[in-house]
Design a protein around this motif. Structure first.
Motif, PDB file in Angstrom:
ATOM      1  N   ALA A 478       0.943  -1.107  -0.022  1.00  0.00           N
ATOM      2  CA  ALA A 478      -0.123   0.150  -0.085  1.00  0.00           C
ATOM      3  C   ALA A 478       0.796   1.265  -0.035  1.00  0.00           C
ATOM      4  O   ALA A 478       2.226   0.958   0.443  1.00  0.00           O
ATOM      5  CB  ALA A 478      -0.832  -0.084   1.047  1.00  0.00           C
ATOM      6  N   PRO A 479       0.364   2.435  -0.558  1.00  0.00           N
ATOM      7  CA  PRO A 479       1.320   3.547  -0.408  1.00  0.00           C
ATOM      8  C   PRO A 479       1.834   4.057   0.829  1.00  0.00           C
ATOM      9  O   PRO A 479       3.082   4.366   0.990  1.00  0.00           O
ATOM     10  CB  PRO A 479       0.229   4.740  -0.951  1.00  0.00           C
ATOM     11  CG  PRO A 479      -0.807   3.914  -1.741  1.00  0.00           C
ATOM     12  CD  PRO A 479      -0.949   2.668  -1.162  1.00  0.00           C
ATOM     13  N   THR A 480       1.110   3.901   1.914  1.00  0.00           N
ATOM     14  CA  THR A 480       1.748   4.199   3.281  1.00  0.00           C
ATOM     15  C   THR A 480       2.703   3.199   3.710  1.00  0.00           C
ATOM     16  O   THR A 480       3.876   3.393   4.194  1.00  0.00           O
ATOM     17  CB  THR A 480       0.695   4.179   4.501  1.00  0.00           C
ATOM     18  OG1 THR A 480      -0.159   2.799   4.229  1.00  0.00           O
ATOM     19  CG2 THR A 480      -0.414   5.289   4.139  1.00  0.00           C
ATOM     20  N   GLU A 481       2.728   1.871   3.340  1.00  0.00           N
ATOM     21  CA  GLU A 481       3.521   1.065   3.584  1.00  0.00           C
ATOM     22  C   GLU A 481       4.751   1.201   2.567  1.00  0.00           C
ATOM     23  O   GLU A 481       6.240   1.056   3.026  1.00  0.00           O
ATOM     24  CB  GLU A 481       3.090  -0.513   3.227  1.00  0.00           C
ATOM     25  CG  GLU A 481       2.158  -0.670   4.174  1.00  0.00           C
ATOM     26  CD  GLU A 481       1.435  -2.393   3.870  1.00  0.00           C
ATOM     27  OE1 GLU A 481       1.199  -3.221   4.648  1.00  0.00           O
ATOM     28  OE2 GLU A 481       1.429  -2.341   2.634  1.00  0.00           O
ATOM     29  N   ASN A 482       4.693   1.564   1.404  1.00  0.00           N
ATOM     30  CA  ASN A 482       5.831   2.029   0.629  1.00  0.00           C
ATOM     31  C   ASN A 482       6.777   3.203   1.114  1.00  0.00           C
ATOM     32  O   ASN A 482       7.770   3.097   0.996  1.00  0.00           O
ATOM     33  CB  ASN A 482       5.247   2.278  -0.903  1.00  0.00           C
ATOM     34  CG  ASN A 482       5.978   1.454  -1.858  1.00  0.00           C
ATOM     35  OD1 ASN A 482       6.936   1.423  -2.129  1.00  0.00           O
ATOM     36  ND2 ASN A 482       5.042   0.783  -2.629  1.00  0.00           N
ATOM     37  N   GLU A 483       5.929   4.111   1.510  1.00  0.00           N
ATOM     38  CA  GLU A 483       6.723   5.303   2.099  1.00  0.00           C
ATOM     39  C   GLU A 483       7.398   4.922   3.168  1.00  0.00           C
ATOM     40  O   GLU A 483       8.411   5.385   3.563  1.00  0.00           O
ATOM     41  CB  GLU A 483       5.781   6.404   2.399  1.00  0.00           C
ATOM     42  CG  GLU A 483       6.126   7.770   2.832  1.00  0.00           C
ATOM     43  CD  GLU A 483       5.111   8.791   3.100  1.00  0.00           C
ATOM     44  OE1 GLU A 483       5.578   9.895   3.629  1.00  0.00           O
ATOM     45  OE2 GLU A 483       4.237   8.619   2.303  1.00  0.00           O
ATOM     46  N   GLU A 484       6.814   4.089   4.238  1.00  0.00           N
ATOM     47  CA  GLU A 484       7.430   3.700   5.486  1.00  0.00           C
ATOM     48  C   GLU A 484       8.847   2.674   4.956  1.00  0.00           C
ATOM     49  O   GLU A 484       9.848   3.015   5.667  1.00  0.00           O
ATOM     50  CB  GLU A 484       6.465   2.620   6.250  1.00  0.00           C
ATOM     51  CG  GLU A 484       7.072   2.211   7.507  1.00  0.00           C
ATOM     52  CD  GLU A 484       5.948   1.464   8.204  1.00  0.00           C
ATOM     53  OE1 GLU A 484       6.491   0.692   9.186  1.00  0.00           O
ATOM     54  OE2 GLU A 484       4.855   1.340   8.031  1.00  0.00           O
ATOM     55  N   HIS A 485       8.676   1.945   3.980  1.00  0.00           N
ATOM     56  CA  HIS A 485       9.885   1.367   3.455  1.00  0.00           C
ATOM     57  C   HIS A 485      11.106   2.087   3.076  1.00  0.00           C
ATOM     58  O   HIS A 485      12.089   2.128   3.425  1.00  0.00           O
ATOM     59  CB  HIS A 485       9.494   0.292   2.364  1.00  0.00           C
ATOM     60  CG  HIS A 485      10.607  -0.146   1.628  1.00  0.00           C
ATOM     61  ND1 HIS A 485      11.222  -1.055   1.760  1.00  0.00           N
ATOM     62  CD2 HIS A 485      11.177   0.229   0.480  1.00  0.00           C
ATOM     63  CE1 HIS A 485      12.447  -1.253   0.990  1.00  0.00           C
ATOM     64  NE2 HIS A 485      12.220  -0.497   0.213  1.00  0.00           N
ATOM     65  N   TYR A 486      10.771   3.117   2.124  1.00  0.00           N
ATOM     66  CA  TYR A 486      11.722   4.130   1.691  1.00  0.00           C
ATOM     67  C   TYR A 486      12.239   4.986   2.669  1.00  0.00           C
ATOM     68  O   TYR A 486      13.512   5.447   2.880  1.00  0.00           O
ATOM     69  CB  TYR A 486      11.239   4.842   0.531  1.00  0.00           C
ATOM     70  CG  TYR A 486      11.199   3.924  -0.616  1.00  0.00           C
ATOM     71  CD1 TYR A 486      12.266   3.360  -1.326  1.00  0.00           C
ATOM     72  CD2 TYR A 486      10.060   3.502  -1.408  1.00  0.00           C
ATOM     73  CE1 TYR A 486      12.325   2.509  -2.372  1.00  0.00           C
ATOM     74  CE2 TYR A 486       9.835   2.594  -2.470  1.00  0.00           C
ATOM     75  CZ  TYR A 486      11.193   2.345  -2.939  1.00  0.00           C
ATOM     76  OH  TYR A 486      11.267   1.504  -4.080  1.00  0.00           O
ATOM     77  N   LYS A 487      11.548   5.234   3.620  1.00  0.00           N
ATOM     78  CA  LYS A 487      11.960   6.210   4.795  1.00  0.00           C
ATOM     79  C   LYS A 487      12.883   5.420   5.781  1.00  0.00           C
ATOM     80  O   LYS A 487      13.744   6.065   6.240  1.00  0.00           O
ATOM     81  CB  LYS A 487      10.843   6.982   5.529  1.00  0.00           C
ATOM     82  CG  LYS A 487      10.067   7.900   4.946  1.00  0.00           C
ATOM     83  CD  LYS A 487       9.147   8.676   5.564  1.00  0.00           C
ATOM     84  CE  LYS A 487       8.532   9.859   4.929  1.00  0.00           C
ATOM     85  NZ  LYS A 487       7.653  10.780   5.754  1.00  0.00           N
ATOM     86  N   SER A 488      12.559   4.002   5.935  1.00  0.00           N
ATOM     87  CA  SER A 488      13.583   3.396   6.329  1.00  0.00           C
ATOM     88  C   SER A 488      14.841   3.112   5.841  1.00  0.00           C
ATOM     89  O   SER A 488      15.921   2.884   6.247  1.00  0.00           O
ATOM     90  CB  SER A 488      12.862   1.893   6.845  1.00  0.00           C
ATOM     91  OG  SER A 488      13.723   1.094   7.386  1.00  0.00           O
TER      92      SER A 488
END
Length: 646
Positions: A478-488
């Protein structure tokens, strides 16, 4: 009068003493002194979240079709992290019956505070995350402590006809768990060909107390809690255990005999798999139509594999809990679900319908690589895949996944010994080894720094080999999970904003492409008229390894890789370069790290980086050398450019 008045208080005092004596006596009798926490030696309390006071495993094999397993386990739990050491559970099915199971909880003083009977244990299906019917179940204790430390005594007795699956003996179960005493007793007839294999006994107080034609016994004492060390090999590779088996056994109600893997494969093919791969005429016609005029076996296998991925879903029932015989192929075809055994066997049936041979394959599936012991035939695996012959080698298929590319094995079934089960006999084969040079991540992009230190960049990352396996599911997040991945992933960039991401998954080539546009305010640090910023913005390697003066274990890099990056860096107008990091070339037995900065002109730089990390098992004496290598990599990945306003 005075005497009487003086006497009454004495009577009351005597009664109070009697009651106190009775209470104390009752308390003493209710205690188990051997469970007093204060009696545990200090050496066993050090680094211990739990202390196994006693683990007794008694295995009685009375015949080819009958095995009784009795477990008594007494564990003192010092804190919440030690709860897992209780290990109070038992799986059962139509072949295994739990005769008794209970637990008693004691406080730190050995006083009983709770008795837990069979009815108080939880009993649930062994089918993970599903309400589908299954006769494979597990009974387990779900106890919430009211205080620490506490001691729990767990006993369980079960009987089974599955004598092919003798439990392993593990003198020590896990890290941060010490062992006061651990006992194994195995009793068996002389006619069944009992065998055993010992692993990693050195450096531990383990004695073989009995070894006769009908009994085997071990005793382990005073094993201190082990602390994990950075990059230690998998636990079972370095700590003691005993594997046991029979040459004459029973599995799922079927008698068997096998002295080696060849005989095991013959028996399994004839007695377990025979008759499980029948399909309806309608399904056979359907799959033949789908394959059409294709004649190449591997291309036909790809068509069938895609069909299975589109049609079926996976439910998790581990080998050994969910039984050993696969579900009938007809049932899988009708229901469109199954576990690893069922889906592998179903795929085998479909391939057989289009004249492509394939073989049921047992292995231990895990991110840590664990071999099937090539010189010890027994039930050792926890997973099943399918082997398709391709000239002089095999293509292995993971049949439980709906999105894994054909033949892709990285990170779960790669580079390990497995047993391929053929009608002519079992064969130990090594699965695919992904070499460092094939496990690539290639990054190409650019970024610019503004005169206020802000960052704006875009990057394309292409991942293959084992690195593909870590990336390809990003497209389904999901977009929120994607953003969380890249911020990590880009945690080195403060104030990061993910502006856009797109993905391309080439399943045929097994290559995954990420395209990202990102920005961040205040990436560069302003100091007077200067801006300082880390040149390697996109791919920093971070591995926090601790110094270890008295390391006990070797260290292992299970999978190597090769990263290459080429990034164009655009500097703000009106600034000049004051300081650049030196080019680096680090070459060691563990890998090679290189960086280079090329000045195109006053405002444009090209940053090149390559990092090759080699897989291998290395002696403990070389750990500090490796740690220093990784430390240098990290330091150079964080090297800064200094630019000054003209």
């Amino acid at each position: 009068m005075i005497l009487i008045n003086l006497y009454k208080p004495n009577i009351l005092k005597s009664k109070a003493l009697i009651f106190l004596f009775i209470f104390l006596s009752f308390s003493v009798f209710a205690q188990k002194k051997e469970y007093l926490v204060s009696q545990i030696p200090d050496s066993l309390m050090t680094n211990a979240n739990a202390v196994v006071r006693l683990n007794e495993l008694d295995i009685t094999i009375s015949s080819q079709q009958s095995m009784k397993v009795y477990t008594k386990r007494i564990v003192t739990v010092n804190n919440k992290y030690g709860l897992g050491a209780i290990n109070a559970n038992k799986a059962y099915d139509k072949s295994t019956t739990i005769k008794s199971i209970e637990a008693i909880v004691y406080d730190a003083f050995g006083t009983e505070i709770k008795k837990i009977k069979r009815k108080d244990f939880k009993d649930q299906s062994a089918v993970d995350g599903s309400t589908l019917f299954s006769d494979n179940r597990v009974v387990f204790l779900d106890y919430t402590p009211i205080m620490y430390p506490f001691t729990i005594e767990f006993t369980c007795e079960s009987v089974t006809s599955n004598t092919a699956a003798i439990p392993q003996w593990l003198p020590i179960y896990n890290y941060y768990t010490s062992v006061e005493k651990n006992i194994l007793n195995v009793y068996f007839p002389t006619t069944l060909g009992f065998k055993k294999k010992e692993f990693n006994f050195s450096n531990f107080q383990i004695k073989k107390t009995v070894e006769t034609a009908t009994q085997l016994s071990y005793n382990a004492v005073a094993i201190v809690a082990q602390k994990p060390e950075d990059l230690s090999p998998d636990f079972i590779k370095i700590y003691p255990r005993v594997m046991m088996g029979l040459e004459v056994f029973n599995l799922e109600g079927v008698d068997g005999a096998a002295k080696n893997w060849k005989e095991y494969g013959q028996w399994f093919s004839e007695k377990i798999l025979l008759g499980t791969n029948n399909l309806s005429d309608e399904t056979i016609s359907k799959i033949k139509t789908l394959v059409g005029g294709e004649t190449d076996p591997i291309k036909k296998a790809k068509i069938v594999y895609q069909y299975v991925q589109n049609k079926s879903r996976y439910i998790s029932v581990q080998v050994g809990i969910g039984g050993f015989k696969p579900m009938l192929a007809n049932d899988v075809d009708r229901l469109s679900y199954g576990d690893c055994k069922a889906l592998s066997n179903y795929t085998r049936a479909l391939l057989n319908a289009v004249d492509v041979p394939s073989y049921y394959t047992e292995l231990y599936g895990d991110s840590d690589k664990t071999d099937i012991e090539s010189d010890f035939s027994s039930l050792q695996g926890n997973h099943v895949i399918l082997a398709v012959p391709n000239k002089n080698e095999y293509v292995f298929l993971e049949c439980t996944s709906q999105d894994t590319p054909f033949g892709y094995q990285a990170n779960f079934t790669d580079d390990r010994n497995v047993v391929v089960i053929k009608p002519e006999g079992g064969e130990i084969v090594r699965t695919k080894n992904y070499e460092e040079k094939d496990n690539t991540q290639n990054g190409k992009g650019s970024y610019s720094i503004s005169e206020t230190g802000d960052f704006s960049g875009e990057l394309q990352i292409i991942s293959e080999g084992t690195q593909y396996g870590k990336k390809y599911r990003l497209e389904k997040l999901a977009p929120t999970e994607n953003e969380e991945h890249y911020k990590s992933y880009w945690s080195n960039i403060n104030n990061l904003k993910i502006n856009k991401t797109t993905f391309s998954n080439d399943r045929e080539k097994v290559s995954f492409t990420e395209n990202a546009k990102i920005s961040a305010v205040n990436y560069g640090t302003i100091s007077g008229n200067k801006i300082l910023f880390v040149v390697n913005a996109f791919n920093q390697y971070s591995e926090n390894l601790k110094k270890s003066r008295n390391r006990k274990t070797p260290f292992e890099i299970e999978r190597g890789f090769l990263d290459k990056d080429e990034i164009n860096v655009v500097l703000p107008n009106g600034f000049t370069i004051e300081a650049l990091p030196d080019n680096v070339d680090l070459t060691t037995k563990f890998g090679v790290y290189k960086t280079e900065i090329i000045k195109k002109d006053g405002s444009n730089l090209i940053y090149k980086r390559s990092f090759l990390l080699k897989k291998g098992l290395y002696p403990k004496e070389e750990f500090e050398e490796y740690r220093l290598f990784i430390e240098k990599v990290g330091r150079n990945d964080n090297a800064k450019i200094v630019i000054a306003k003209i």
